[in-house]
Design a protein around this motif. Structure first.
Motif, mmCIF file in Angstrom:
data_model
loop_
_atom_site.group_PDB
_atom_site.id
_atom_site.type_symbol
_atom_site.label_atom_id
_atom_site.label_comp_id
_atom_site.label_asym_id
_atom_site.label_seq_id
_atom_site.Cartn_x
_atom_site.Cartn_y
_atom_site.Cartn_z
ATOM 1 N N SER A 9 -4.516 -25.380 0.848
ATOM 2 C CA SER A 9 -4.633 -24.433 -0.196
ATOM 3 C C SER A 9 -3.890 -23.229 0.299
ATOM 4 O O SER A 9 -3.788 -22.893 1.468
ATOM 5 N N LEU A 10 -3.464 -22.271 -0.631
ATOM 6 C CA LEU A 10 -2.607 -21.105 -0.453
ATOM 7 C C LEU A 10 -3.473 -19.897 -0.621
ATOM 8 O O LEU A 10 -4.248 -19.663 -1.795
ATOM 9 N N THR A 11 -3.530 -19.025 0.306
ATOM 10 C CA THR A 11 -4.112 -17.721 0.357
ATOM 11 C C THR A 11 -3.454 -16.602 0.491
ATOM 12 O O THR A 11 -2.400 -16.896 1.022
ATOM 13 N N VAL A 12 -3.913 -15.414 0.468
ATOM 14 C CA VAL A 12 -3.243 -14.105 0.744
ATOM 15 C C VAL A 12 -4.463 -13.177 1.441
ATOM 16 O O VAL A 12 -5.645 -13.146 1.332
ATOM 17 N N ASP A 13 -3.852 -12.598 2.321
ATOM 18 C CA ASP A 13 -4.589 -11.228 2.758
ATOM 19 C C ASP A 13 -3.827 -10.124 2.688
ATOM 20 O O ASP A 13 -2.631 -9.982 2.736
ATOM 21 N N GLY A 14 -4.433 -8.696 2.489
ATOM 22 C CA GLY A 14 -3.827 -7.626 2.627
ATOM 23 C C GLY A 14 -4.255 -6.528 3.557
ATOM 24 O O GLY A 14 -5.457 -6.358 3.795
ATOM 25 N N ILE A 15 -3.403 -5.844 4.304
ATOM 26 C CA ILE A 15 -3.705 -4.747 5.356
ATOM 27 C C ILE A 15 -3.571 -3.448 4.894
ATOM 28 O O ILE A 15 -2.187 -3.194 4.265
ATOM 29 N N VAL A 16 -4.203 -2.636 4.466
ATOM 30 C CA VAL A 16 -4.093 -1.206 3.949
ATOM 31 C C VAL A 16 -4.846 -0.128 4.818
ATOM 32 O O VAL A 16 -5.677 -0.569 5.358
ATOM 33 N N GLU A 17 -3.923 0.633 4.876
ATOM 34 C CA GLU A 17 -4.083 1.789 6.055
ATOM 35 C C GLU A 17 -4.210 3.147 5.148
ATOM 36 O O GLU A 17 -3.269 3.277 4.718
ATOM 37 N N ILE A 18 -5.210 3.716 5.361
ATOM 38 C CA ILE A 18 -5.327 4.941 4.650
ATOM 39 C C ILE A 18 -5.998 6.127 5.480
ATOM 40 O O ILE A 18 -6.874 6.043 6.272
ATOM 41 N N ASP A 19 -5.112 7.083 5.752
ATOM 42 C CA ASP A 19 -5.366 8.225 6.854
ATOM 43 C C ASP A 19 -5.742 7.624 8.041
ATOM 44 O O ASP A 19 -6.708 8.144 8.551
ATOM 45 N N GLY A 20 -4.837 6.687 8.581
ATOM 46 C CA GLY A 20 -5.101 6.349 10.086
ATOM 47 C C GLY A 20 -6.132 5.279 10.020
ATOM 48 O O GLY A 20 -6.346 4.637 11.190
ATOM 49 N N LYS A 21 -6.881 4.988 8.948
ATOM 50 C CA LYS A 21 -7.786 3.801 9.097
ATOM 51 C C LYS A 21 -7.627 2.819 8.138
ATOM 52 O O LYS A 21 -6.877 2.810 7.387
ATOM 53 N N ILE A 22 -8.179 1.334 8.688
ATOM 54 C CA ILE A 22 -7.786 0.384 7.961
ATOM 55 C C ILE A 22 -9.016 -0.112 7.009
ATOM 56 O O ILE A 22 -10.311 -0.182 7.334
#
Length: 137
Positions: A9-22
């Motif tokens: 199965s195909l999945t996705v994940d995302g990493i978002v950093e906002i003001d030095g925090k994840i």
């Protein structure tokens, strides 16, 4: 057309950093219920991974984002106890929205990098986090 073989199965994940925090979410469902994880999920049939990661991020965090780059593809057959999944992981840039949990996310939060190092993350997200640090920090 009927397939005579099994496919991951195909999945996705995302990493978002906002003001030095994840951004992390706690999972509402098994597997890894109540564990912290990067927002993500399954790619719908007919959907690109790029569209899927933006959709999943919005559904789980209420954040609008855009893709900055591809971190990597994670394909260990044992990464998900439900079966073989392959995750395409993107690094995303925050555009707009107020962080709040939704869909499969029980909670959503912002974490300092030092704090994430102490967490037990779902799936292989610790490895993904370490790869992110090597490439972006």
């Amino acid at each position: 057309m009927t397939r005579k073989y099994k496919s991951p199965s195909l999945t996705v994940d995302g990493i978002v950093e906002i003001d030095g925090k994840i951004v992390l979410i706690t999972r509402k469902n098994e597997p890894y219920k109540d564990f912290w994880a990067f927002p993500g999920g399954f790619v719908d049939y007919g959907e690109s991974t790029e569209c899927a990661v933006l959709r999943e991020l919005f559904e789980e965090t209420n954040l609008k984002t855009k893709i900055k780059g591809l971190l990597g593809v994670y394909s260990d057959p044992n990464r998900d106890p439900r079966g073989h999944t392959v995750s395409v992981v993107y690094v995303l840039e925050y555009i707009d929205g107020l962080l709040k949990s939704g869909d499969d996310a029980k909670e959503a939060g912002l974490f300092k990098i030092e704090d994430i190092k102490q967490l037990n993350l779902a799936f292989d997200h610790k490895r993904i986090f370490e790869d992110y640090l090597k490439k972006y920090k």
